[in-house]
Design a protein around this motif. Structure first.
Motif, PDB file in Angstrom:
ATOM      1  N   ASN A 133      -4.957   0.149 -12.676  1.00 29.69           N
ATOM      2  CA  ASN A 133      -4.861  -1.303 -12.470  1.00 29.69           C
ATOM      3  C   ASN A 133      -3.429  -1.809 -12.595  1.00 29.69           C
ATOM      4  N   GLN A 134      -2.786  -1.555 -13.726  1.00 28.46           N
ATOM      5  CA  GLN A 134      -1.469  -2.147 -13.981  1.00 28.46           C
ATOM      6  C   GLN A 134      -0.352  -1.374 -13.297  1.00 28.46           C
ATOM      7  N   VAL A 135      -0.443  -0.026 -13.299  1.00 29.09           N
ATOM      8  CA  VAL A 135       0.643   0.792 -12.754  1.00 29.09           C
ATOM      9  C   VAL A 135       0.498   0.994 -11.242  1.00 29.09           C
ATOM     10  N   LEU A 136      -0.707   1.370 -10.784  1.00 31.99           N
ATOM     11  CA  LEU A 136      -0.910   1.641  -9.361  1.00 31.99           C
ATOM     12  C   LEU A 136      -1.347   0.411  -8.584  1.00 31.99           C
ATOM     13  N   GLY A 137      -1.758  -0.657  -9.265  1.00 33.14           N
ATOM     14  CA  GLY A 137      -2.065  -1.919  -8.597  1.00 33.14           C
ATOM     15  C   GLY A 137      -3.466  -2.042  -8.037  1.00 33.14           C
ATOM     16  N   LEU A 138      -4.388  -1.155  -8.425  1.00 33.63           N
ATOM     17  CA  LEU A 138      -5.766  -1.267  -7.956  1.00 33.63           C
ATOM     18  C   LEU A 138      -6.433  -2.441  -8.674  1.00 33.63           C
ATOM     19  N   PRO A 139      -7.103  -3.352  -7.965  1.00 23.44           N
ATOM     20  CA  PRO A 139      -7.770  -4.482  -8.637  1.00 23.44           C
ATOM     21  C   PRO A 139      -8.686  -4.003  -9.764  1.00 23.44           C
ATOM     22  N   GLY A 140      -8.739  -4.774 -10.846  1.00 27.64           N
ATOM     23  CA  GLY A 140      -9.524  -4.386 -12.006  1.00 27.64           C
ATOM     24  C   GLY A 140     -10.987  -4.165 -11.695  1.00 27.64           C
ATOM     25  N   THR A 141     -11.539  -5.004 -10.818  1.00 28.53           N
ATOM     26  CA  THR A 141     -12.957  -4.859 -10.469  1.00 28.53           C
ATOM     27  C   THR A 141     -13.214  -3.546  -9.746  1.00 28.53           C
ATOM     28  N   LEU A 142     -12.308  -3.164  -8.825  1.00 21.57           N
ATOM     29  CA  LEU A 142     -12.479  -1.894  -8.110  1.00 21.57           C
ATOM     30  C   LEU A 142     -12.292  -0.706  -9.051  1.00 21.57           C
ATOM     31  N   ALA A 143     -11.288  -0.786  -9.914  1.00 31.88           N
ATOM     32  CA  ALA A 143     -11.077   0.313 -10.862  1.00 31.88           C
ATOM     33  C   ALA A 143     -12.277   0.446 -11.790  1.00 31.88           C
ATOM     34  N   GLY A 144     -12.764  -0.689 -12.302  1.00 27.39           N
ATOM     35  CA  GLY A 144     -13.937  -0.650 -13.168  1.00 27.39           C
ATOM     36  C   GLY A 144     -15.170  -0.166 -12.444  1.00 27.39           C
ATOM     37  N   ALA A 145     -15.319  -0.551 -11.168  1.00 31.28           N
ATOM     38  CA  ALA A 145     -16.485  -0.124 -10.386  1.00 31.28           C
ATOM     39  C   ALA A 145     -16.468   1.379 -10.153  1.00 31.28           C
ATOM     40  N   ALA A 146     -15.279   1.952  -9.883  1.00 36.33           N
ATOM     41  CA  ALA A 146     -15.176   3.399  -9.679  1.00 36.33           C
ATOM     42  C   ALA A 146     -15.598   4.145 -10.939  1.00 36.33           C
ATOM     43  N   LEU A 147     -15.159   3.663 -12.094  1.00 30.45           N
ATOM     44  CA  LEU A 147     -15.524   4.301 -13.350  1.00 30.45           C
ATOM     45  C   LEU A 147     -17.001   4.086 -13.683  1.00 30.45           C
TER      46      LEU A 147
END
Length: 497
Positions: A51-65
């Motif tokens: 999210n913070q380093v690579l810039g992936l939106p938090g919702t997408l990062a959380g959804a992947a996990l």
């Protein structure tokens, strides 16, 4: 009847009320070091990195996990069911422990090594795929490993000591993950948490430690195989069908239901906090990397000291008390610093008073939280005995498979909820967001509210669930007496024993 002499107990075919040798407890405990490494890095760094380093939106990062966690909902109990029913020269558990180590290390490194040209949706897919691979590989080790610990003894107090070894090295793994990260790879003078090139070397270091400690644990506990249960004869079924039947059987156990749902909720809460720790450290409290490491060290030292306090505490109380105490104190320690800061009665940022106060809260939280961790693990082994008493079958694997899922919900649900929360409060992304000065003050307040009162408030539900658990020391002793009578009768009828 043939007897095998242990340090203080004589173990018969009917009784497994024994003291486990120190070397076996040590090897079993060391095996938890690997999970401490993986869980801490997964919970603390993955969401921040994507999210913070690579810039992936938090919702997408959380959804992947979260997708990876959904896969775990199947693979955790499946691994438990498979190991419950597996037959081999190395018993039910050890083949899975040996086989999982290298795939786990490789998947963990891949998690932190996405290609640079993937784009937003490609990055989402990469995170989902390697989170799944990492979790599945850990499942193949972790569930049999937990079940092994429950099988080594049926002694009510010795189980608490076995779990204490496990929790000691779990804290050690967490300390190593934080220390190697904040103390070296993500130190301020090496670029801090926003240094993109530091993540792969960090992952490689942890992966190597995971492989070594898993293999040591498997090798060091092989001598326990003669004391472990063999799978009972049962019809050959499709593994998925068998898993569903085993899960249904497990959730018919009242003690397990209340303990599982209580722990699931508190682990999810802890997962949200772990996912947001780096955000809180860097932006809410404005700490340096050394101060962050100091806070984590205080928590780890508390957990380690808490190991030695558990046996005396539970000897004079009950295991349920340990779980209740740990849950309540954890929630209180999460809420008070944030609330006092928002009320402007907490030490200011960039002062030693702030650091010392936060260290004190983290230390106390670690000491008391360990009481819950150890009591919980010991309670799960007691539930396996209760299940054997009710059904005539040993199902440690399926019980600990379900519990492994609740553990992983820490980072799965935690990162999912944390990622959505970051997007809801419009948290700014990118490596240029270096400190609190780069974030709107209102957004900082919302981060604190999410991290503290909002999340910790759900502990009330966990406490309510625990209050319905009623498998006491006296009831467990009665169950063991009846189990041993049944085993002696079975041995007398079986001419091969």
């Amino acid at each position: 009847m043939l007897a095998t002499r242990d340090t203080h107990h004589v173990v018969t075919d009917a009784s497994k009320d024994r003291l486990v040798p120190f070397s076996s407890k040590l090897a079993f405990g060391v095996g938890q070091f690997a999970e401490g490494l993986k869980n801490t890095a997964f919970a603390a760094f993955v969401l921040f990195y994507y999210n913070q380093v690579l810039g992936l939106p938090g919702t997408l990062a959380g959804a992947a996990l979260f997708i990876a966690l959904v896969v775990d909902a199947v693979t955790d109990p499946l691994a438990g069911s498979l190991s419950d029913n597996h037959k081999s020269r190395l018993g039910r558990r050890h083949p899975f422990m040996y086989a999982s180590a290298v795939p786990l290390g490789m998947a963990f490194v891949g998690l932190f090594a996405p290609p640079s040209d993937l784009g937003e949706w490609g990055l989402f897919a990469w995170l989902a795929a390697f989170a799944i691979l990492t979790r599945v590989a850990m499942t193949l080790y972790h569930v049999p490993h937990l079940a092994l610990g429950a099988e080594m003894t049926e002694n009510f107090s010795e189980r608490t000591r076995v779990v204490a070894y496990r929790q000691f090295f779990a804290a050690g793994g967490a300390a190593a993950a934080w220390g190697i990260g904040l103390g070296w790879f993500f130190a301020d003078d090496r670029g801090g948490r926003l240094a993109i090139d530091a993540y792969v070397p960090y992952a490689l270091t942890l992966a190597l430690l995971m492989v070594v400690t898993i293999w040591y644990s498997a090798y060091g506990t092989q001598k326990e195989i003669p004391f472990l249960s063999e799978p009972a004869p049962r019809p050959q079924r499709n593994p998925i069908t068998q898993m569903i039947l085993d899960l249904g059987e497990a959730f018919r156990n009242r003690s397990f239901r209340w303990l599982f749902f209580g722990v699931l909720i508190v682990f999810i809460m802890a997962g949200v906090n772990s996912a947001l720790d780096l955000y809180m450290f860097q932006y809410f409290w404005d700490l340096t990397s050394q101060e962050m490491l100091g806070l984590q060290a205080a928590s780890i030292v508390g957990l380690l000291i808490g190991v030695f306090l558990t046996a005396p505490l539970l000897r004079h109380t009950d295991k349920r008390f340990g779980v209740l105490l740990g849950t309540i104190v954890w929630a209180v320690c999460q809420v008070i610093p944030v609330v006092l800061r928002l009320l402007e009665v907490f030490p200011d940022n960039n002062t030693l008073a702030l650091v010392y106060t936060l260290v004190a809260f983290r230390f106390v939280q670690g000491v008391i939280l360990q009481q819950a961790f150890i009591a919980f693990g010991s309670m799960m082994a007691d539930i396996a005995d209760e299940h054997d008493h009710q059904t005539g079958t040993r199902r440690e694997g399926i019980f600990f498979g379900a519990i492994a899922f609740s553990h992983k919900a820490t980072s799965g649900f935690g990162n999912f909820i944390g990622g959505i929360g970051l997007d809801i409060i419009a948290w700014p992304r990118g490596t240029e967001i270096q400190s609190a000065a780069d974030v709107p003050a209102e957004t900082i307040v919302h981060l604190g509210l999410l991290y503290g009162p909002v999340v910790a408030g759900f502990s009330v539900i966990s406490v309510w669930c625990y209050l319905h658990y009623d498998l006491t020391r006296a009831r467990h002793a009665e169950i063991l007496r009846e189990l041993n009578v049944r085993r002696r009768a079975t041995s007398a009828r079986d001419p091969t024993t």
